[in-house]
Design a protein around this motif. Sequence first.
Motif, short mmCIF file in Angstrom:
data_model
loop_
_atom_site.label_atom_id
_atom_site.label_comp_id
_atom_site.label_asym_id
_atom_site.label_seq_id
_atom_site.Cartn_x
_atom_site.Cartn_y
_atom_site.Cartn_z
N ASN A 15 17.82 107.95 44.08
CA ASN A 15 19.11 108.50 43.71
C ASN A 15 20.14 108.25 44.82
N PHE A 16 19.71 108.41 46.07
CA PHE A 16 20.58 108.14 47.21
C PHE A 16 21.01 106.67 47.24
N LEU A 17 20.07 105.77 46.97
CA LEU A 17 20.39 104.34 46.99
C LEU A 17 21.33 103.96 45.85
N SER A 18 21.19 104.63 44.72
CA SER A 18 22.05 104.33 43.57
C SER A 18 23.42 104.99 43.69
N TYR A 19 23.44 106.19 44.22
CA TYR A 19 24.69 106.96 44.33
C TYR A 19 24.83 107.51 45.75
N PRO A 20 25.15 106.66 46.72
CA PRO A 20 25.27 107.13 48.10
C PRO A 20 26.43 108.11 48.25
N PRO A 21 26.45 108.87 49.34
CA PRO A 21 27.57 109.78 49.59
C PRO A 21 28.90 109.05 49.55
N ASP A 23 32.17 107.21 50.27
CA ASP A 23 32.58 106.29 51.35
C ASP A 23 31.40 105.72 52.12
N PHE A 24 30.17 105.87 51.60
CA PHE A 24 28.99 105.25 52.20
C PHE A 24 28.59 104.04 51.36
N ALA A 25 27.89 103.10 51.98
CA ALA A 25 27.18 102.05 51.26
C ALA A 25 25.70 102.21 51.59
N ALA A 26 24.83 102.07 50.60
CA ALA A 26 23.40 102.27 50.83
C ALA A 26 22.62 101.12 50.20
N TRP A 27 21.50 100.79 50.82
CA TRP A 27 20.66 99.70 50.30
C TRP A 27 19.26 99.84 50.88
N GLN A 28 18.34 99.09 50.28
CA GLN A 28 16.99 98.95 50.81
C GLN A 28 16.83 97.50 51.24
N ASP A 29 16.57 97.27 52.52
CA ASP A 29 16.58 95.89 52.99
C ASP A 29 15.24 95.21 52.74
N ASP A 30 15.11 93.96 53.17
CA ASP A 30 13.93 93.15 52.86
C ASP A 30 12.63 93.75 53.39
N SER A 31 12.74 94.57 54.42
CA SER A 31 11.54 95.20 54.98
C SER A 31 11.08 96.39 54.15
N THR A 33 12.98 99.12 53.92
CA THR A 33 13.51 100.28 54.62
C THR A 33 14.84 100.72 54.02
N PRO A 34 14.97 101.98 53.59
CA PRO A 34 16.27 102.48 53.12
C PRO A 34 17.23 102.63 54.30
N MET A 35 18.50 102.30 54.06
CA MET A 35 19.52 102.42 55.11
C MET A 35 20.88 102.53 54.47
N PHE A 36 21.87 102.82 55.30
CA PHE A 36 23.24 102.96 54.80
C PHE A 36 24.21 102.67 55.92
N SER A 37 25.46 102.46 55.54
CA SER A 37 26.53 102.27 56.52
C SER A 37 27.67 103.23 56.20
N ALA A 38 28.37 103.64 57.26
CA ALA A 38 29.49 104.57 57.10
C ALA A 38 30.28 104.60 58.39
N LYS A 39 31.52 105.06 58.29
CA LYS A 39 32.29 105.37 59.48
C LYS A 39 31.66 106.61 60.13
N PHE A 40 31.42 106.53 61.42
CA PHE A 40 30.71 107.62 62.09
C PHE A 40 31.49 108.08 63.31
N ASP A 41 31.82 109.36 63.34
CA ASP A 41 32.50 109.94 64.49
C ASP A 41 31.47 110.19 65.59
N LEU A 42 31.64 109.50 66.71
CA LEU A 42 30.67 109.59 67.80
C LEU A 42 30.54 111.00 68.37
N LEU A 43 31.54 111.83 68.14
CA LEU A 43 31.50 113.18 68.69
C LEU A 43 30.85 114.19 67.74
N THR A 44 30.33 113.72 66.61
CA THR A 44 29.78 114.62 65.59
C THR A 44 28.73 115.55 66.17
N THR A 45 27.79 115.01 66.96
CA THR A 45 26.72 115.84 67.50
C THR A 45 26.85 116.05 69.00
#
Length: 356
Positions: A15-21, A23-31, A33-45
């Motif tokens: 469900n995450f791969l089909s409907y990512p959060p 402004d995110f892009a999500a995919w399962q790569d050749d290995s 492995t599930p992964m995603f890309s997004a703008k990330f605020d370095l100060l979040t944590t």
Amino acid sequence: MKYFNQLEPNELIANFLSYPPIDFAAWQDDSGTPMFSAKFDLLTTADDDLKKRVVKLPFYQNWRKLLQPNTCFIGTTVSEYALFSQHLAADLLAQHIKQQYSKKFSLTIVKDLPQQSPLLDEITNNYAKNITEQLASLGFIEVEGQALAWVPIDFDDIDDYLSRLSHSRRKNFRRKLKLQSQLVVEVLSLGDRCFLNQQVLDHYYQLYLNVFEQSEIHFDLLSKPFFSQLLQNQNTNGKIFTYSHQGKLIGYNICFEYQNTLVDKYIGFAYPQAREFNLYYISWFYNLAYAKQRGLKAYIAGWTDPEVKASLGAKFTFTKHMVYVRNPVLRAILSKLSNKFESDRQWQDSINGKQS
């Protein structure tokens, strides 16, 4: 597909791969492995001290976007840990991640790597340890992750569980639990016919948004299609504990029974009623009682609010993030500041210090 580190059903990951959060892009790569890309605020944590120092730097408003690079995350936002295929050795996967993504993205983050998690078996923990070491050898920087709360279901009943807490906490929680008598609690299954009604879906999504909007960290906003698919999927063994007062839904909790555990994933609250009826606390004890009734071995309670969950009797297991910064100057800076991103670990250490 079965992954290393998996604590939730495949359908949730799909469900995450089909409907990512949003402004995110999500995919399962050749290995695999599930992964995603997004703008990330370095100060979040980052800890509060570092955030304050950065915000006070000259012309911060002009260059703050530099702290929000497009980032590749190895992992998902719906799984407790990063998920890895069981068919690729740790050294090969580490090399694959660096070769495929470190040049395409300003930041590459392998998120939520378990550290000898009591929720995983020895083979899985060893794989996580090996890939952490392999990534470090390739120039990834180790950053402490969050504290995952969990409770072993080793008590006879809720009275027995409460007896293990301090007198003041027992008194406080018993007082809060008295309000449950004014609520109607129901257990629905995901895929229930009521979730074919669009108005019902809209209502549940709005209650989720209520919680998201008052949270301190705004990172992964689930989309309405994700939420609709989640509620309508009959194949996840997901349960929704609903709390109503005078015929009106004022809160719910979505959990999954998976591998003999109850995994707590999403909540939705109506405010101010949820606070007035102490739904956070009532739902905690209801979930524990349900897990006991079902003969499960553990309740997995998620990453947020570690101080509150500690007061409720939770145990904690920690993670690491492995971070590769493409820019060599920024990589050197982050390696010096990595200990500024350990708020949960510092909180745990301070608690241990007080107890010693």
